[in-house]
Design a protein around this motif. Structure first.
Motif, PDB file in Angstrom:
ATOM      1  N   SER A  46       1.074  -1.054   0.118  1.00  0.00           N
ATOM      2  CA  SER A  46      -0.072  -0.188  -0.123  1.00  0.00           C
ATOM      3  C   SER A  46       1.268   1.179  -0.155  1.00  0.00           C
ATOM      4  O   SER A  46       2.127   1.433   0.173  1.00  0.00           O
ATOM      5  N   LYS A  47       0.407   2.635  -0.311  1.00  0.00           N
ATOM      6  CA  LYS A  47       1.021   3.731  -0.349  1.00  0.00           C
ATOM      7  C   LYS A  47       1.869   4.202   1.334  1.00  0.00           C
ATOM      8  O   LYS A  47       2.537   4.382   1.351  1.00  0.00           O
ATOM      9  N   GLU A  48       1.114   3.774   1.795  1.00  0.00           N
ATOM     10  CA  GLU A  48       1.461   3.995   3.173  1.00  0.00           C
ATOM     11  C   GLU A  48       2.537   2.819   3.588  1.00  0.00           C
ATOM     12  O   GLU A  48       3.310   3.521   4.377  1.00  0.00           O
ATOM     13  N   GLU A  49       2.673   1.384   3.409  1.00  0.00           N
ATOM     14  CA  GLU A  49       3.668   1.122   3.330  1.00  0.00           C
ATOM     15  C   GLU A  49       5.160   1.315   2.848  1.00  0.00           C
ATOM     16  O   GLU A  49       6.274   1.622   3.172  1.00  0.00           O
ATOM     17  N   LYS A  50       4.990   2.023   1.120  1.00  0.00           N
ATOM     18  CA  LYS A  50       5.842   1.717   0.454  1.00  0.00           C
ATOM     19  C   LYS A  50       6.458   3.060   1.240  1.00  0.00           C
ATOM     20  O   LYS A  50       7.845   3.098   0.999  1.00  0.00           O
ATOM     21  N   GLU A  51       6.152   3.986   1.705  1.00  0.00           N
ATOM     22  CA  GLU A  51       6.767   5.521   2.726  1.00  0.00           C
ATOM     23  C   GLU A  51       7.264   4.613   3.585  1.00  0.00           C
ATOM     24  O   GLU A  51       8.325   5.731   3.518  1.00  0.00           O
ATOM     25  N   LYS A  52       7.080   4.255   4.318  1.00  0.00           N
ATOM     26  CA  LYS A  52       8.191   3.596   4.893  1.00  0.00           C
ATOM     27  C   LYS A  52       9.269   3.226   4.672  1.00  0.00           C
ATOM     28  O   LYS A  52      10.027   2.494   5.410  1.00  0.00           O
ATOM     29  N   TYR A  53       9.833   2.635   3.835  1.00  0.00           N
ATOM     30  CA  TYR A  53      11.069   2.431   3.058  1.00  0.00           C
ATOM     31  C   TYR A  53      11.500   2.694   1.916  1.00  0.00           C
ATOM     32  O   TYR A  53      10.832   3.998   1.387  1.00  0.00           O
TER      33      TYR A  53
ATOM     34  N   ILE B 267      22.345 -13.901  -5.204  1.00  0.00           N
ATOM     35  CA  ILE B 267      20.752 -13.300  -4.548  1.00  0.00           C
ATOM     36  C   ILE B 267      20.709 -13.717  -3.230  1.00  0.00           C
ATOM     37  O   ILE B 267      20.190 -12.265  -2.799  1.00  0.00           O
ATOM     38  N   PRO B 268      21.880 -14.252  -2.285  1.00  0.00           N
ATOM     39  CA  PRO B 268      21.611 -14.243  -0.672  1.00  0.00           C
ATOM     40  C   PRO B 268      22.082 -12.366  -0.915  1.00  0.00           C
ATOM     41  O   PRO B 268      21.064 -12.050   0.279  1.00  0.00           O
ATOM     42  N   TYR B 269      23.345 -12.058  -1.325  1.00  0.00           N
ATOM     43  CA  TYR B 269      23.527 -10.688  -1.019  1.00  0.00           C
ATOM     44  C   TYR B 269      21.721 -10.080  -1.295  1.00  0.00           C
ATOM     45  O   TYR B 269      22.293  -8.746  -0.452  1.00  0.00           O
ATOM     46  N   LEU B 270      21.602  -9.703  -2.154  1.00  0.00           N
ATOM     47  CA  LEU B 270      20.494  -8.962  -2.521  1.00  0.00           C
ATOM     48  C   LEU B 270      18.997  -9.358  -1.777  1.00  0.00           C
ATOM     49  O   LEU B 270      18.895  -7.789  -1.342  1.00  0.00           O
ATOM     50  N   LEU B 271      19.059 -10.282  -1.333  1.00  0.00           N
ATOM     51  CA  LEU B 271      17.815 -10.252  -0.620  1.00  0.00           C
ATOM     52  C   LEU B 271      18.091  -9.594   1.234  1.00  0.00           C
ATOM     53  O   LEU B 271      17.307  -8.981   1.267  1.00  0.00           O
ATOM     54  N   ILE B 272      19.356 -10.255   1.529  1.00  0.00           N
ATOM     55  CA  ILE B 272      19.770  -9.650   2.584  1.00  0.00           C
ATOM     56  C   ILE B 272      19.884  -8.464   3.136  1.00  0.00           C
ATOM     57  O   ILE B 272      19.458  -8.146   4.137  1.00  0.00           O
ATOM     58  N   LYS B 273      20.290  -7.672   2.274  1.00  0.00           N
ATOM     59  CA  LYS B 273      21.628  -6.876   1.992  1.00  0.00           C
ATOM     60  C   LYS B 273      20.239  -5.346   1.668  1.00  0.00           C
ATOM     61  O   LYS B 273      19.194  -4.511   2.791  1.00  0.00           O
ATOM     62  N   SER B 274      19.509  -5.610   1.070  1.00  0.00           N
ATOM     63  CA  SER B 274      17.722  -4.902   0.684  1.00  0.00           C
ATOM     64  C   SER B 274      16.292  -4.792   1.957  1.00  0.00           C
ATOM     65  O   SER B 274      15.771  -4.371   1.658  1.00  0.00           O
ATOM     66  N   ASN B 275      16.728  -6.244   2.239  1.00  0.00           N
ATOM     67  CA  ASN B 275      15.065  -6.664   3.564  1.00  0.00           C
ATOM     68  C   ASN B 275      15.861  -5.882   4.735  1.00  0.00           C
ATOM     69  O   ASN B 275      15.472  -6.310   6.084  1.00  0.00           O
ATOM     70  N   SER B 276      17.248  -5.398   4.947  1.00  0.00           N
ATOM     71  CA  SER B 276      18.081  -4.895   6.410  1.00  0.00           C
ATOM     72  C   SER B 276      17.458  -4.062   6.309  1.00  0.00           C
ATOM     73  O   SER B 276      16.233  -3.031   6.223  1.00  0.00           O
ATOM     74  N   ASP B 277      17.143  -3.541   7.907  1.00  0.00           N
ATOM     75  CA  ASP B 277      16.932  -2.670   8.880  1.00  0.00           C
ATOM     76  C   ASP B 277      16.761  -1.395   8.248  1.00  0.00           C
ATOM     77  O   ASP B 277      16.052  -0.195   8.572  1.00  0.00           O
ATOM     78  N   SER B 278      18.290  -1.331   7.722  1.00  0.00           N
ATOM     79  CA  SER B 278      19.070   0.202   7.011  1.00  0.00           C
ATOM     80  C   SER B 278      17.687   1.471   6.189  1.00  0.00           C
ATOM     81  O   SER B 278      18.223   1.888   5.814  1.00  0.00           O
ATOM     82  N   TYR B 279      17.536   0.291   5.631  1.00  0.00           N
ATOM     83  CA  TYR B 279      16.212   0.976   4.616  1.00  0.00           C
ATOM     84  C   TYR B 279      15.119   0.881   4.856  1.00  0.00           C
ATOM     85  O   TYR B 279      14.090   1.533   4.362  1.00  0.00           O
ATOM     86  N   LYS B 280      14.516   1.091   6.002  1.00  0.00           N
ATOM     87  CA  LYS B 280      13.605   0.952   6.453  1.00  0.00           C
ATOM     88  C   LYS B 280      13.786   2.965   7.052  1.00  0.00           C
ATOM     89  O   LYS B 280      14.436   3.352   8.446  1.00  0.00           O
ATOM     90  N   ILE B 281      12.453   4.032   6.434  1.00  0.00           N
ATOM     91  CA  ILE B 281      12.625   4.902   8.147  1.00  0.00           C
ATOM     92  C   ILE B 281      11.656   5.084   8.869  1.00  0.00           C
ATOM     93  O   ILE B 281      10.691   4.360   8.898  1.00  0.00           O
ATOM     94  N   LYS B 282      12.193   5.728  10.049  1.00  0.00           N
ATOM     95  CA  LYS B 282      12.048   5.312  11.267  1.00  0.00           C
ATOM     96  C   LYS B 282      11.419   6.274  11.483  1.00  0.00           C
ATOM     97  O   LYS B 282      11.489   8.091  10.814  1.00  0.00           O
TER      98      LYS B 282
END
Length: 101
Positions: free
Chosen positions: A31-38, A86-101
């Protein structure tokens, strides 16, 4: 194999600079709200770097296989790029460093 490497390069460029974020699995259905968190720009940069890295491994493997006249090297390089990328991509992109707090 070089065609796959070129495909990775093109996909990385399209995601980062073409802003084709719908190519990132899961982002399209948020959703748009979820997208704004990343931080999608940061995630797109990770995709660009991972795709370029995988392409470089494939191209180097292809060139080494030509020089050594051992065609199995390009296959090893292809699978190594997938096993590393592929593991690098999955682990790095799903890390908390790309979540907006």
């Amino acid at each position: 194999m070089v065609g796959v490497a070129l495909l990775f390069i093109v996909l990385g460029i399209l995601i980062k600079y073409g802003k084709m974020y719908f190519l990132i699995a899961g982002y399209n259905t948020m959703s748009k709200e979820e997208k704004e968190k990343y931080d999608i720009e940061g995630i797109a940069t990770v995709f660009l770097k991972a795709m370029f890295g995988m392409a470089i491994i494939i191209i180097v493997g292809y060139l080494v296989s030509i020089v050594t006249e051992n065609t199995s090297i390009q296959n090893y390089a292809f699978y190594a790029s997938l096993i590393i990328g592929i593991p690098y991509l999955l682990i790095k992109s799903n890390s908390d460093s790309y979540k907006i707090k």
